[in-house]
Design a protein around this motif. Structure first.
Motif, short mmCIF file in Angstrom:
data_model
loop_
_atom_site.label_atom_id
_atom_site.label_comp_id
_atom_site.label_asym_id
_atom_site.label_seq_id
_atom_site.Cartn_x
_atom_site.Cartn_y
_atom_site.Cartn_z
N SER A 237 0.82 -1.21 0.00
CA SER A 237 0.00 0.00 0.00
C SER A 237 0.86 1.26 0.00
O SER A 237 0.48 2.27 -0.58
CB SER A 237 -0.92 -0.01 1.20
OG SER A 237 -0.15 -0.06 2.37
N THR A 238 2.01 1.22 0.64
CA THR A 238 2.82 2.43 0.74
C THR A 238 3.21 2.95 -0.64
O THR A 238 3.10 4.13 -0.92
CB THR A 238 4.05 2.17 1.62
OG1 THR A 238 3.59 1.85 2.91
CG2 THR A 238 4.94 3.39 1.70
N TYR A 239 3.65 2.04 -1.48
CA TYR A 239 4.04 2.51 -2.82
C TYR A 239 2.84 3.10 -3.56
O TYR A 239 2.94 4.15 -4.18
CB TYR A 239 4.68 1.38 -3.65
CG TYR A 239 5.02 1.88 -5.03
CD1 TYR A 239 6.08 2.77 -5.22
CD2 TYR A 239 4.23 1.54 -6.14
CE1 TYR A 239 6.36 3.29 -6.46
CE2 TYR A 239 4.50 2.06 -7.39
CZ TYR A 239 5.57 2.93 -7.55
OH TYR A 239 5.84 3.46 -8.78
N ARG A 240 1.70 2.44 -3.44
CA ARG A 240 0.51 2.96 -4.12
C ARG A 240 0.15 4.35 -3.61
O ARG A 240 -0.22 5.23 -4.38
CB ARG A 240 -0.68 2.01 -3.93
CG ARG A 240 -0.69 0.84 -4.91
CD ARG A 240 -2.11 0.32 -5.09
NE ARG A 240 -2.72 -0.01 -3.82
CZ ARG A 240 -2.66 -1.22 -3.25
NH1 ARG A 240 -2.02 -2.20 -3.84
NH2 ARG A 240 -3.24 -1.44 -2.09
N GLU A 241 0.26 4.52 -2.31
CA GLU A 241 -0.05 5.84 -1.74
C GLU A 241 0.90 6.90 -2.26
O GLU A 241 0.51 8.02 -2.59
CB GLU A 241 0.04 5.80 -0.22
CG GLU A 241 -1.13 5.10 0.44
CD GLU A 241 -0.96 5.03 1.95
OE1 GLU A 241 -1.58 4.16 2.55
OE2 GLU A 241 -0.18 5.84 2.51
N ILE A 242 2.18 6.54 -2.31
CA ILE A 242 3.17 7.51 -2.78
C ILE A 242 2.88 7.89 -4.22
O ILE A 242 2.88 9.06 -4.59
CB ILE A 242 4.60 6.93 -2.63
CG1 ILE A 242 4.96 6.83 -1.14
CG2 ILE A 242 5.62 7.78 -3.38
CD1 ILE A 242 6.31 6.23 -0.85
N LEU A 243 2.58 6.88 -5.02
CA LEU A 243 2.28 7.13 -6.43
C LEU A 243 1.07 8.05 -6.56
O LEU A 243 1.07 9.00 -7.36
CB LEU A 243 2.01 5.80 -7.14
CG LEU A 243 1.91 5.84 -8.66
CD1 LEU A 243 3.20 6.39 -9.26
CD2 LEU A 243 1.63 4.45 -9.21
N ALA A 244 0.06 7.79 -5.73
CA ALA A 244 -1.14 8.62 -5.80
C ALA A 244 -0.81 10.07 -5.44
O ALA A 244 -1.24 11.00 -6.11
CB ALA A 244 -2.21 8.08 -4.86
N ARG A 245 0.01 10.24 -4.42
CA ARG A 245 0.37 11.60 -4.02
C ARG A 245 1.16 12.31 -5.12
O ARG A 245 0.92 13.47 -5.44
CB ARG A 245 1.17 11.59 -2.71
CG ARG A 245 1.73 12.96 -2.34
CD ARG A 245 0.59 13.98 -2.19
NE ARG A 245 1.02 15.38 -2.16
CZ ARG A 245 1.18 16.15 -3.22
NH1 ARG A 245 0.97 15.68 -4.45
NH2 ARG A 245 1.56 17.41 -3.10
N VAL A 246 2.10 11.56 -5.68
CA VAL A 246 2.94 12.15 -6.72
C VAL A 246 2.07 12.61 -7.89
O VAL A 246 2.27 13.68 -8.46
CB VAL A 246 3.99 11.12 -7.19
CG1 VAL A 246 4.64 11.56 -8.48
CG2 VAL A 246 5.03 10.91 -6.10
N ARG A 247 1.07 11.80 -8.21
CA ARG A 247 0.23 12.13 -9.36
C ARG A 247 -0.68 13.32 -9.12
O ARG A 247 -1.23 13.88 -10.05
CB ARG A 247 -0.61 10.91 -9.76
CG ARG A 247 0.26 9.90 -10.46
CD ARG A 247 -0.52 8.73 -10.93
NE ARG A 247 0.30 7.90 -11.80
CZ ARG A 247 0.01 6.66 -12.11
NH1 ARG A 247 -1.08 6.10 -11.64
NH2 ARG A 247 0.80 5.97 -12.90
N GLN A 248 -0.83 13.70 -7.85
CA GLN A 248 -1.60 14.91 -7.61
C GLN A 248 -0.83 16.16 -8.04
O GLN A 248 -1.39 17.24 -8.08
CB GLN A 248 -1.94 15.05 -6.12
CG GLN A 248 -3.09 14.15 -5.70
CD GLN A 248 -3.34 14.26 -4.21
OE1 GLN A 248 -3.13 15.30 -3.61
NE2 GLN A 248 -3.75 13.17 -3.61
#
Ligand code: ADP
Ligand code: ZN
Length: 738
Positions: A237-248
């Protein structure tokens, strides 16, 4: 600076000034509407000839405290700054505001230095930046004598003044020589500025620089625009969260502990179409400085780095700092996360935390040989893991470390905005503490958990701990849950820990109260992983502003590239955002925007007003109502940002896939989603594009028929939307994906 021979109507500004005068200089020369707390008084006193000691956190606006007096006073202000890399940026920023500044350091050749010195002696320069070693170099004092003679020396500003103190974290012996300047020119006022807070360093600065009863300004270390959050670190989940944040969107730094980790994470992000670069001490110097420059210039969105990165950079518009691994201590965390939001705009600091990481650091500490260092390192580790596990306001914990008493309720941290649920774990605590008692207070958490969970490990069996009454009474909880309880008990002082090398748990008076049922135990439980909430406090109408904001950024990037300066030197993000909101279409209206000073208005006003005008015209006619996104589309957007695919969103929300695709198409039209590649097979996409070209229309039905029903309406709609959306400037970083 006023020329030495300025006429009588331009008096030397050491005379008293009215508040209104300073306000207008602030607006004219820096574009700011108001002073930040403390700035005005520092400027006034500095103009009055007093020495200054300003302790202001990063991003607090220290530079202005010596730059504004510098432009109002006769003569050159000498600014000592330790980082050569930053001088160029500082000077660029000043020049972008029409303020004449230059620097002298070892990177210049003889001819260039000579030219600059001539300009100084002609009285063309207000601020001269020098590296401290320059002061020691031969002939520098002769030069200063001439400057003083010809144009005057207005003041000495010592930036990063903590470097003068061996108590600070960044001691530079050359800084001690600054004293010589004071001795040689005792009448020149000295301003010392730093973001380092400790009292000892403060006193050292006053003594080492021989400041004369300076006016001391100590700002709070609270960073109002930063949101602090600690999240559980979990494999997937951590990587997915980071990716989501980056894409914002927005520039960001992700800190990792090891070089390997840096390389891996950077590569993973790149594979997910994020523009990211690695930075660590294992890369050669050229690569490092190139990667750094690309980050500063917004050619790349994300820097994945070890803590080797950041000391020498001063990028004001970093929107997020993520710690993928545990920082060394609270002060490092404060400094590293503090690289976010120097421009005062809202930014986020997220720390990913796992108890396993604490174990790793503990192991590393044990490998060190020096016992004193080990002790300090352990204490620091304890403090930072306390911070991570605390349910208290994050600001309270951080500021306490700097000796500030902050009451909490900051409204800007996870613990204040989203408190963890509290559960009653009295029974579990009684079991755990009894186990400590039964094993005679001679073991650490791991062994205790083994006993509680009925482990058959050698260590348990050979000590006969399988015979204890507490053996196996804790099978109903996982080892992680027991660890969480143990940490919480320690935290709440309901059990103690020896610190003589091995962390052995000992009972204390409170432990006995728990065991006797005189005290209940409540612990904060990590909630199930929650979705990172979409930032939708903002009204939907800002979607429109968002698209314009992105256009203005593109324009800014183009100008910055032409001029070879970082984009923020042209205008800050906050200024562009105001432009996008207020949409000034005349130069007069543009002049009212905070961040637009007289010089910048002259230089860039036309270009930006032009861009806003043409944006307004286009959007008045093209019928795309970008503000028309409703809740349901925004919900789809939120899920996309978490990395969910179309199929999953459809399933979770019980919608048809084609409906979700049409949401996506609307998001594309609104400019929220730019790249559709992740959501549609490239084969399908090119067939649809070919069909559009064949039927010469973007009407859905003919395209659908041309493809003989082999693709869905949703897919067609999506491709059409992507084709009508503005083509992207290829120079723009990928951070515009959403
Ligand atoms: P520091 O050196 O303390 O880290 P800077 O001097 O670089 O901080 O200032 C940080 C940011 O704050 C810069 O983008 C600067 O333009 C902005 N700033 C400074 N003073 C003001 C002010 N009075 N109003 C608005 N912005 C300001
Ligand atoms: Zn808080």
């Amino acid at each position: 600076m006023l020329p030495a021979d300025s006429p009588a109507d331009l008096p030397d500004f050491t005379a008293e000034r009215t508040a209104a005068d300073l306000d207008s200089v602030l607006k004219q020369s820096f574009g700011h509407a108001d002073f930040r707390p403390g700035q005005r008084e520092i400027v006034e006193r500095s103009l009055g000839g007093e020495d200054i000691l300003a302790i202001v956190p990063t991003g607090g606006g220290k530079s202005l405290c010596y730059q504004l007096p510098a432009i109002l006073r006769k003569g050159v202000t000498i600014v000592v700054s330790p980082l050569i890399a930053l001088m160029q940026d500082q000077v660029d920023s000043l020049k972008a505001n029409g303020i004449s500044a230059t620097f002298l350091n070892s990177t210049l050749d003889g001819q260039e230095s000579f030219n600059r010195i001539q300009a100084i002696l002609r009285g063309e320069i207000s601020l001269l930046y020098v590296a401290p070693e320059r002061l020691l170099s031969e002939g520098f004092f002769d030069l200063l004598d001439r400057v003083r003679e010809d144009v005057g020396i207005a003041g000495l500003a010592v930036d990063e003044a903590h470097c003068v103190s061996s108590w600070g974290h960044d001691f530079r012996p050359e800084y001690r020589q600054l004293r010589l300047v004071r001795q040689r020119y005792p009448d020149i006022p000295v301003s010392a500025l730093t973001a380092t807070a400790t009292d000892r360093v403060r006193q050292d600065i006053v003594r080492q620089l021989a400041l004369r009863s300076p006016f001391v300004h100590i700002a709070s270390f609270r960073r109002h625009n930063l949101y602090y959050e600690v999240r559980p670190k979990e494999k997937k989940s951590t990587y997915r969260e980071i990716l989501a944040r980056v894409r914002q969107g927005g520039s960001g730094i992700i800190y990792c502990m090891s070089r390997r980790q840096v390389e891996e994470l950077a590569a993973k992000l790149v594979a997910d179409k994020v523009s990211a670069l690695p930075y660590h001490a294992g890369l050669n110097g050229d690569t490092r400085s190139e990667n750094q420059t690309r980050f500063i210039r917004d050619d790349v969105q994300v820097m994945v780095a070890t803590v080797a990165f950041g000391m020498g950079i001063d990028k004001p518009d970093v929107r997020f700092v993520i710690h993928y691994d545990l920082p060394k201590n609270i002060e490092s965390y404060y400094q590293e996360s503090g690289r976010a939001g120097r421009d005062g705009e809202d930014s986020e600091c997220v720390l990913y935390y796992s108890a396993g990481d604490v174990g790793k650091v503990e192991w590393l500490i044990q490998q060190g040989s020096n016992e004193d260092e080990q002790r300090v390192a352990r204490q620091q580790l304890r403090q930072i893991s306390d911070y991570a596990e605390s349910t208290e306001c994050r600001n309270t914990v951080q500021l306490r470390y700097f000796g500030e008493d902050f009451p909490g309720n900051c409204g800007k941290c996870d613990n204040c905005c989203d408190p963890k649920p509290i559960e009653d774990w009295t029974i579990e605590a009684m079991k755990f503490l009894s186990c400590v008692a039964r094993t005679k207070e001679r073991f650490g958490t791991k062994h205790l958990i083994d006993v509680l969970r009925g482990s058959k490990a050698q260590n348990v069996l050979k000590r006969g701990h399988d015979k204890l009454s507490t053996y196996g009474i804790g099978k109903d909880r996982t080892a992680d849950e027991w660890k969480m309880l143990a940490r919480s008990l320690l935290h709440q002082g309901l059990v103690s820990e020896t610190t003589d090398g091995f962390p052995i748990l000992k009972l204390n008076a409170l432990s006995w109260e728990v065991m006797k049922k005189q005290r209940s135990v409540e612990i904060a439980v990590d909630p199930k992983r929650k979705a990172i909430a979409l930032d939708d406090d903002r009204p939907d109408s800002t979607v429109m502003g968002q698209a314009l904001f992105q256009e203005l950024r593109t324009l800014r990037k183009r100008i910055a590239t032409e001029k070879s300066v970082p984009p923020y030197v042209i205008f800050a993000d906050s200024t562009l955002r105001l432009m996008a909101q207020k949409q000034p279409t005349t130069l007069e209206a543009m002049a009212q925007i905070s961040g637009v000073g007289a010089f910048k208005l002259d230089e860039y006003g036309d270009a930006f007003v032009g861009a806003i005008r043409s944006y307004c015209e286009t959007n008045a006619n093209d019928g795309v109502d970008a503000t028309n996104l409703g809740r349901t589309q925004l919900q789809t957007w939120e899920m996309l940002q978490q990395g969910w695919d179309i199929e999953r969103i459809a399933r979770e929300r019980d919608l048809k896939e084609t409906t979700v695709l049409s949401h996506l198409a609307q998001l594309v039209e609104a400019g929220k989603v730019v790249d559709i590649a992740p959501y549609i097979e490239s084969g399908v996409r090119s067939r649809i594009e070919a069909a559009i070209d064949r039927v010469q229309s973007q009407k859905l039905k003919p395209i659908f028929e041309a493809l003989e029903g082999t693709v869905s309406y949703g897919e067609i709609r999506l491709v059409c939307a992507a084709r009508s959306a503005q083509p992207q400037d290829p120079n723009e970083p990928d951070d515009l994906q959403f």
